[in-house]
Every structure is written in structure tokens, then in C-alpha cells.
Design a protein around this motif. Sequence first.
Motif, PDB file in Angstrom:
ATOM      1  N   ILE C 174       0.852  -1.194   0.000  1.00  0.00           N
ATOM      2  CA  ILE C 174       0.000   0.000   0.000  1.00  0.00           C
ATOM      3  C   ILE C 174       0.885   1.241   0.000  1.00  0.00           C
ATOM      4  O   ILE C 174       0.689   2.179  -0.776  1.00  0.00           O
ATOM      5  CB  ILE C 174      -0.934  -0.008   1.226  1.00  0.00           C
ATOM      6  CG1 ILE C 174      -1.874  -1.199   1.156  1.00  0.00           C
ATOM      7  CG2 ILE C 174      -1.718   1.284   1.297  1.00  0.00           C
ATOM      8  CD1 ILE C 174      -2.662  -1.388   2.422  1.00  0.00           C
ATOM      9  N   GLY C 175       1.897   1.196   0.890  1.00  0.00           N
ATOM     10  CA  GLY C 175       2.831   2.320   0.947  1.00  0.00           C
ATOM     11  C   GLY C 175       3.544   2.515  -0.372  1.00  0.00           C
ATOM     12  O   GLY C 175       3.699   3.634  -0.858  1.00  0.00           O
ATOM     13  N   MET C 176       3.942   1.382  -0.996  1.00  0.00           N
ATOM     14  CA  MET C 176       4.655   1.462  -2.276  1.00  0.00           C
ATOM     15  C   MET C 176       3.793   2.160  -3.325  1.00  0.00           C
ATOM     16  O   MET C 176       4.255   3.061  -4.043  1.00  0.00           O
ATOM     17  CB  MET C 176       4.982   0.038  -2.732  1.00  0.00           C
ATOM     18  CG  MET C 176       5.869  -0.012  -3.933  1.00  0.00           C
ATOM     19  SD  MET C 176       7.545   0.412  -3.461  1.00  0.00           S
ATOM     20  CE  MET C 176       8.365   0.225  -5.017  1.00  0.00           C
ATOM     21  N   GLY C 200       9.192  20.164  -7.545  1.00  0.00           N
ATOM     22  CA  GLY C 200       7.794  20.411  -7.206  1.00  0.00           C
ATOM     23  C   GLY C 200       7.611  20.363  -5.715  1.00  0.00           C
ATOM     24  O   GLY C 200       8.566  20.512  -4.953  1.00  0.00           O
ATOM     25  N   SER C 201       6.391  20.147  -5.328  1.00  0.00           N
ATOM     26  CA  SER C 201       6.022  20.166  -3.921  1.00  0.00           C
ATOM     27  C   SER C 201       6.910  19.239  -3.118  1.00  0.00           C
ATOM     28  O   SER C 201       7.052  18.050  -3.427  1.00  0.00           O
ATOM     29  CB  SER C 201       4.564  19.741  -3.792  1.00  0.00           C
ATOM     30  OG  SER C 201       4.352  19.117  -2.563  1.00  0.00           O
ATOM     31  N   SER C 202       7.522  19.774  -2.051  1.00  0.00           N
ATOM     32  CA  SER C 202       8.392  18.922  -1.236  1.00  0.00           C
ATOM     33  C   SER C 202       7.552  18.003  -0.360  1.00  0.00           C
ATOM     34  O   SER C 202       8.031  16.950   0.058  1.00  0.00           O
ATOM     35  CB  SER C 202       9.318  19.779  -0.386  1.00  0.00           C
ATOM     36  OG  SER C 202       8.542  20.519   0.518  1.00  0.00           O
ATOM     37  N   THR C 203       6.294  18.402  -0.069  1.00  0.00           N
ATOM     38  CA  THR C 203       5.426  17.510   0.715  1.00  0.00           C
ATOM     39  C   THR C 203       5.172  16.232  -0.075  1.00  0.00           C
ATOM     40  O   THR C 203       5.285  15.123   0.460  1.00  0.00           O
ATOM     41  CB  THR C 203       4.082  18.205   0.994  1.00  0.00           C
ATOM     42  OG1 THR C 203       4.321  19.570   1.260  1.00  0.00           O
ATOM     43  CG2 THR C 203       3.378  17.540   2.148  1.00  0.00           C
ATOM     44  N   LEU C 204       4.836  16.411  -1.372  1.00  0.00           N
ATOM     45  CA  LEU C 204       4.595  15.239  -2.206  1.00  0.00           C
ATOM     46  C   LEU C 204       5.843  14.375  -2.261  1.00  0.00           C
ATOM     47  O   LEU C 204       5.760  13.145  -2.212  1.00  0.00           O
ATOM     48  CB  LEU C 204       4.218  15.680  -3.616  1.00  0.00           C
ATOM     49  CG  LEU C 204       2.728  15.813  -3.912  1.00  0.00           C
ATOM     50  CD1 LEU C 204       2.544  16.200  -5.359  1.00  0.00           C
ATOM     51  CD2 LEU C 204       2.020  14.502  -3.630  1.00  0.00           C
ATOM     52  N   VAL C 210       8.612   8.380   1.607  1.00  0.00           N
ATOM     53  CA  VAL C 210       8.261   7.595   2.797  1.00  0.00           C
ATOM     54  C   VAL C 210       7.417   6.391   2.383  1.00  0.00           C
ATOM     55  O   VAL C 210       7.615   5.274   2.874  1.00  0.00           O
ATOM     56  CB  VAL C 210       7.526   8.477   3.822  1.00  0.00           C
ATOM     57  CG1 VAL C 210       6.891   7.616   4.896  1.00  0.00           C
ATOM     58  CG2 VAL C 210       8.489   9.461   4.445  1.00  0.00           C
ATOM     59  N   GLY C 211       6.492   6.598   1.436  1.00  0.00           N
ATOM     60  CA  GLY C 211       5.679   5.474   0.961  1.00  0.00           C
ATOM     61  C   GLY C 211       6.553   4.389   0.367  1.00  0.00           C
ATOM     62  O   GLY C 211       6.378   3.208   0.662  1.00  0.00           O
ATOM     63  N   VAL C 212       7.505   4.785  -0.452  1.00  0.00           N
ATOM     64  CA  VAL C 212       8.396   3.784  -1.050  1.00  0.00           C
ATOM     65  C   VAL C 212       9.191   3.070   0.041  1.00  0.00           C
ATOM     66  O   VAL C 212       9.386   1.847  -0.020  1.00  0.00           O
ATOM     67  CB  VAL C 212       9.338   4.454  -2.078  1.00  0.00           C
ATOM     68  CG1 VAL C 212      10.404   3.476  -2.533  1.00  0.00           C
ATOM     69  CG2 VAL C 212       8.531   4.919  -3.278  1.00  0.00           C
ATOM     70  N   VAL C 213       9.605   3.812   1.076  1.00  0.00           N
ATOM     71  CA  VAL C 213      10.340   3.167   2.165  1.00  0.00           C
ATOM     72  C   VAL C 213       9.457   2.121   2.842  1.00  0.00           C
ATOM     73  O   VAL C 213       9.906   1.011   3.148  1.00  0.00           O
ATOM     74  CB  VAL C 213      10.830   4.225   3.182  1.00  0.00           C
ATOM     75  CG1 VAL C 213      11.253   3.553   4.474  1.00  0.00           C
ATOM     76  CG2 VAL C 213      11.987   4.994   2.602  1.00  0.00           C
TER      77      VAL C 213
END
Lengths: 110, 187, 637
Positions: C174-176, C200-204, C210-213
Motif C-alpha cells: 500500500i505504501g509502495m 515540485g512540492s516537497s510535501t509530495l 516515505v511510501g516507497v520506504v
Amino acid sequence: MIHLSLPAALAALLAGIGVYGVLARRNAVLVLIGVELVLNAANLLLVTAGSRPGTQLSAGPVLTLFVITIAAAEITVALAIILVMFRKAGHIDLTAVPDLTDDPADEGVS
Amino acid sequence: MTTRDIVFAAVGVVTALSALLSVTTKHVVHAALWLLVSLGSLAGAYLVLGQELVGLVQLLVYVGAIVVLVLFALMLTRAPIGPHAEIDTPWWQRVAGAVLGGATTALLASLLLPLFSGVSVDLDTPTTTTPQVAQAIFGTWVWPFELLSVLLLVALIGAFAVSRLVLRRDADERAPVPAAAATGDRG
Amino acid sequence: MSWIVRMIVVLPALAALVGLLCRRQRLLAAGVAISVSSYVAVLALIQWVAPSRSADIDTIGALPLGDLSVPLHLLSDRVSGLVSFVVALVVLGIQVFTAWYLRDDARYGQFAATVSLFAAGMLLLVQAGDLVPVLVGWEIMGWCSWLLIGHDSERHAARRAAYKAFLVTRVADIGMVVGIVALSVRARSTDLMAVLTATGSSTLLTVGLVGVVVGVAGKSGLVPFHDWLPDAMEGPTPASALIHAATMVAAGTYVVARLFALYAEDDAARTLLAVLAAVTMVYAALLALAQTDLKRMLAYSTLSQIAIMLSALAAAPAELGPGAGISHLLGHAFFKALLFLGAGWLSVLAGGTAIAAVRGRLRPTGALRWSMGIGLAALAGVPPLVGFFSKDTVIDAALEGATGGGGFRAWLVVVALFVTVVLTAAYCARAWLLLDTPVAATSALPDSEPALVAAEEVAVVTTADSADDAEVERVHAHGHAAITLPAALVVSVLAALTVVGTLFLTSLSGGVHVGVLSALLSLLLVAGGAYAVWFLSDRGRVDVADLVPDRLREPAVRGFGVDTAYVGVGRAVTALARVVVALDRDVVDAYPRATAVVARAAGRAGERGHRGVPSLSLLSLLVGVVLVAVLGVTAWR
């Protein structure tokens, strides 16, 4: 010259008589007579409307002929059903409470 | 009031009266016979309206075939001869039927009469003659016409199938007898 | 050149299809699997040595997705060439070994085909120059791991392990997916080059990384997703070798390495990665020390080694690049494949992989003893084996990160790395001593608590359910043929590669970079850890792990009940779903359902009142018709 309100009035009258015939009879064949009267009222109305000047495609008489044919088909099937009913129930009384219990033979016939 | 009006009124009165009698008579067979009169005089009404073909077909099909079928059905279902009180529904249903019939007539009349009031046509020089009707049937209306022939065939087969339905069940109930008779015939 | 890259991806997939079609003919299936993997290995070698870089190799054309550009390109450079060569080499070795190892298995054909498909997934991921093929390869591997771990599907333990692996990695996926979507949205493209160069957006960016991690933590077995990997030992040994050596668990490292330029800019995701990796490497090394099953020990060592690779990516300074992590990935691929295939060989000889069964069984086997010795030494990091160079490259990179302003994150990694070096040396020494000391020597020893140890070991072995028991039982029932020359050759070649594999790494920029001081320090630590074990175990007569109190050891063998925690999470999610269903059905749906209930009740009531008399029905019908007609006319007027 003819005034078309006369046949229109006759058609309305025939339809009403037919409706009464459908509701006032308990014999299934006589109920069919009422239905025939209603059909004929429709036929008369078609012919009347077809007589108006400016009608396209001869629609009035042609459709009347069609309705007569359909009526013939309809009464054939209806009479077949009535005969089946007579053979199965022994009467053709429409006010009788029918036997709604499941007929085991119905499963065999599909 | 033209001559045609008067003639039509006379034929129409016969039609309406015989129709009324056919739905009220206590004789089962009389009902069918009054229907014959009513439909026959309606054929006359078609003649007065200038549609000879429709009138003749009405005579042929309705009077010649359908009423005869109805009579047959009455005979096959052992209709009683003579007056019979049991052919009508209970009185309250007949009252309801009369009210509904009257309502139907009133409704139709209130709709149709304003539509046709004051419209009169000269039928001595008819706009739709029989050759025109024939051309229309086999020209514009040829596909519905062909469909109708299919419908008749379907009705024929349907009536046959419906009667077979019960015949076969009867055969199932007393299965051995017809089977033995059949083999006996063949043997 | 580009057709070679395409072939490297397509051929294994075709081999899987063909292998599945001819799975009944064992010889044919083995021939297809082995010949295609050798051909792919040759192609990958060509890709590696040919000095060409191209980032836009077309595959099936771009997807028409509006303003999101999805070119589905493949990317070929030195790194992907080298990694795909090593992957193809390991897959080839595993296919050859499997032909012998599963020779009596009725479902060998399916297994070989699945391995081919697995290889296709990994090679697609390695060659991908686009995030969508990365995800596709990622998921293919997840599915194939389910098939491979559950190969012995008659056994409940194997089925459970397969489902566990699939569900745990799937939850992490899911994170990936979230991460990949965030990165693609930020770049308005899924192309790797566009993603790397997007501004672009640093939040994105943080969300994406983090999702990939999180996804990588699932597939690579970082805490808290680590527990599926030891259970995955339920699969046949070649499957374990495949999953552990070069493919599935290493795929996470490769993805992070591909995105390294982005990670270098984002501190939050990197700190998360560093903490997870540091915790995992120490924790898994500690557990590896306590295991009672050889394969489970190797599984925990894999967890620890994967964490080392990722820690290199988490701590290395931006200018150094991801070379250290990739380097350790490759070195680890060689010696871990060697160790697993050797363990499979040993299990056939010894009749199991539990320490009690394999204890002292290594001594009389010539080539196998040498190979396992080399593998364990490489794992511990003894020079001049590849493990020493790749690990010290990681340590050096982390030290550079720490001195170059990496701060807390890099220092944490450095400390964890040194602790792990000691522990790794310790459990490798323990394994070697247990495998190599003859049983006679241990039985001669006056054992202070023989009854307790024996009872404890039996209990532990049954609870941990030795992985290849089913296979081994089958083998012993029918009498397994002695190892064939090709299979033995595979193990020997892998051992040779473990010795000379460093040469491979030199072609990688930043692949081998060993600082003198850190190397000396880690050498001392390795020697110290090994000596401590040797000393404590009384020259191999005692299992060091038996010195650990039972109270601590038994939960350690079972992974400290993480499995129970997973079950608890599953139960909680199911309960939550039940609550949602109940809310939906009994609260939200109550109104629409009420109308249905009322309508049905009204129908029932009407049915009861209706006696089926035709004339009454006609009457009611006509009343209705006339009413409708009157209404219609009135409305029309």
C-alpha cells in the motif's frame, strides 16, 4: 354527406357495453363476447377517423383490417385456453375460487 | 341530417341494441346469436361509411368465423340451452360493471364528440377506395402485413400447444392405456 | 542493443509460459528453464560489458493517460547491466540446482516455471526506466513468492507461510503504491528520469519517498514487517535461495538506489529508512544467534544483511551515490545463494535443517565443507572474500556520511553497523563450529544439563517446524540420488564467485571503497566476535546459544511473538470491517431496506386477501384502467 359524430358516439356506446359484458358475465366464453364488442368499437373508431378528409396512407381501413386479423388470432388462443380450463376444472366459471394448490404434474410440463 | 345520417342512425341503433342484448340475455346461446346480429349490422355501418372492403371482411371473419368459433366453444363447454340465471356475476359486480361501462362511454364520448363534432364528409366521392386500400396494404404496410401472417401462424401453433399441454398430462395420468393402444394399432 | 534489454525481460516470461505448458515432461521443462536462463545470463553479460547507456528503450508504447505521461521505457546502464547479470547468474545456478534437488517432486515443472516468472519480474524491475514497470515487477515477485513458498501446499505450515508472506508484503505494498503515485503526480510523469529531475512540492516528495520506504520495508523485511521472511523458509531451499539472494528482498534496495538522488534531498524519508535499517540489522543478527534451525538462521542473517544495504543508502553522502548499497547487494547475492544451496545439499545429506540434525555433518563432505566455509566467512566479512569488501564499502560510506554532516542518522547507522559486524561474526562462527565439530567430540563432553538441553531442543525444533522436512522425508523414503555433477558444480562456482566477486564490483562507481582505519576496526571486531564464540563454546563442543537462558531463548526462536502480533492486527482489521459492515447494513441501509420490507409486507397482505378469483381480478383491473384513463384525460385537458 355524413356527420362523423354519429359513428363516434356509436363507438363509445359499444365500448361501454363491452366493458359491462366483460364484468357482468361469469361464463368465460361470454366474457370473450364483451371483449369482441370492445374490439369492434375500436374498429369503428378507426374507420371513422380514416374517413376524415386528409388522412394519409389509407391508415383507417388498413389498420381496421389488421385489428380484425389480430382479433381472429386472439380468439383462437383464448378459446384454446378456455377449453383447457374446462377440461382441467370441469367448468368455465370465472367467479369460482380456483384451486391454487401446487399441481405436481406442473413440474413435469415445461 | 342527411340520408346517410339517417341510415347510419338506424343501423347503429340495431348494433347497439343487439350488443346490449348479447351482454344481458339469460340464454347462453342467444348471447352468441345477438353478437352475430350486432357484428353483422356493424358491417352494415361500415358500408354506410363507405368502406365496402372492411365491411365484407367483417362479415367474413367476424360473422363467418369468430362467432362460429364462439358457438363451437359454447357447445364444447356444455353450455346449457334455455334461460339460465347462473351465467351472470353477483349483482354488486354487475352494478360495478354498469358504472364502469357508463364511465367508459362517458369518457370516450366526452373525448371523441368534441373531436368529430361538425366534421362531415362527402362519401359520394370517397377519398379512400378499395384499390387504394389494396395498394396501401401491399405497399406502405407490407411489412406489418407480413408480420401479421407470422402472428396468425404463432397463434395457430400456440393454440395447438396449449391444448397439447393438457392432453399430455392426461396421457401421463393414464399412461399405459394409450401406449398399449398405440402398439396394438401398429401391430 | 535495445533488443537485448527487451529480450532479457521477455525471455524468462516466455520460458515460464512454455515451462508451464510442458510441465508434465520433466526433462523438457528442465531443459527450457535452464537453457533460457543461461541465454539470459549471456545477454545480461553483453548488456553489462557493452558500454552503452540508453534511457528510452520502448516497450509497448506509452499509455494514453491524459496529461500524465507514462512512456513505459526501459533503462539500461552499468548498474542495471551488472545487477541483471548477477540476477541471471544466480537464477541459472538455482535452476540447475533445482533440477537435482526437486528431482523426485511431482510438481517440479510448475516450480521451475514459477522461478522463471520470478526472474522475469525481477529483471523487469531492474531494467525498468519507469515507475509502472517497477510496480509490475514488484507485484509479480510478490505473487511468485506466494507460489514458491507454498510449493508444498499439502502442508499447513507451508500454506500459512505463503499467505503470511503475501499478506504482509501486500500490506506494505500500500505504501509502495501511494509512494509511486505521489512521485508520479509530482513529476506529471512516471518516467524515472522525469521523476528524478522534477522540481515540485516537497510535501509530495516526502510522502512519495516515505511510501516507497514502507513498501521496501515490507518486501525487504525491515522491522516491523520482518517476520514473514523466516517463515518463508517453508518453501523448498532453492526458493529460499531465490527469494533471499538476488531477487525479492534485494529489489527494495535496488528501487531505493534508483531513487537515491531524491532520497539525498529528503531528510525525513532517509531518517526513517536509517532507523528501520539500524534496528533491523541489530535485532535480526541477535535473533540469528539464537536460532535452532540452519535455514532460519540464514533467513535472519538475510534480514540483517538487507538492512546493511539499505543503511548504506540511508547514510551515504549525496555525492557518493548509491554504489555502496548496490555493491553489498551483489556481494550478498553470491554468498547467500551459496549458503542456501549449500544448506539444501546438507539437508539432503543430514535429513533436515535443524541444528540438531545437521550438527557435525559438514566434516566428512569435501566440496560442500569448503563452500559452506567460504560462504560463512564471506557473510562474516573475512578478507579477501566479497563480503568483506562490500560490507566495508558500506561502513566507509556511512562513516563519510557521518563525518560529512549526516548527523544523528549517519552516526546511528555507523554504530549499528559495527555492532552488527560483531554479531554477524559471532553467529557465523557459531554456525561453523556447530556444523564442523564432530558429534563425537560433543558427546564426550561431560554435559552439565544434558536432559534439559535435549528436551528444550526437541521442543524448539518441533515448534519451529524445520523447513524442508517434507522434502527431506520424501527424499529419505525414496532414497535421494546422490548429488549430480552440475548441481555440485553450481555450488562450487558460487563459492568461486564469492572469492573473486570483488572484481565485479570494481566496475561499479563507488562499488569498492574501503577505508584503512574502518577496515582494520571491522577486522578486529570480526576476529573478536568469532573468538568470543569459539572461547565460550569450548572449541565448538557447546552450542553458544544454549548458554542463553531458556526464558529468553525460546521466545527469540519464535521471533518474540511478532507472528501473534500480526494475527492480532489481522483480527483487529477484520473486527473493524465487521463493525463497518454492521453500520452499513443496520444503520445506513436501514432506510432503503425499510421501504423494501414495507413493500414486501404490503404485498404479503394483498396476497392473503387475494383469492385468485378471475372475475374479481378483472373488475379490479378495469377499475384501475378507467381510473388511470380519467386521470390521464383530466391531466391532458
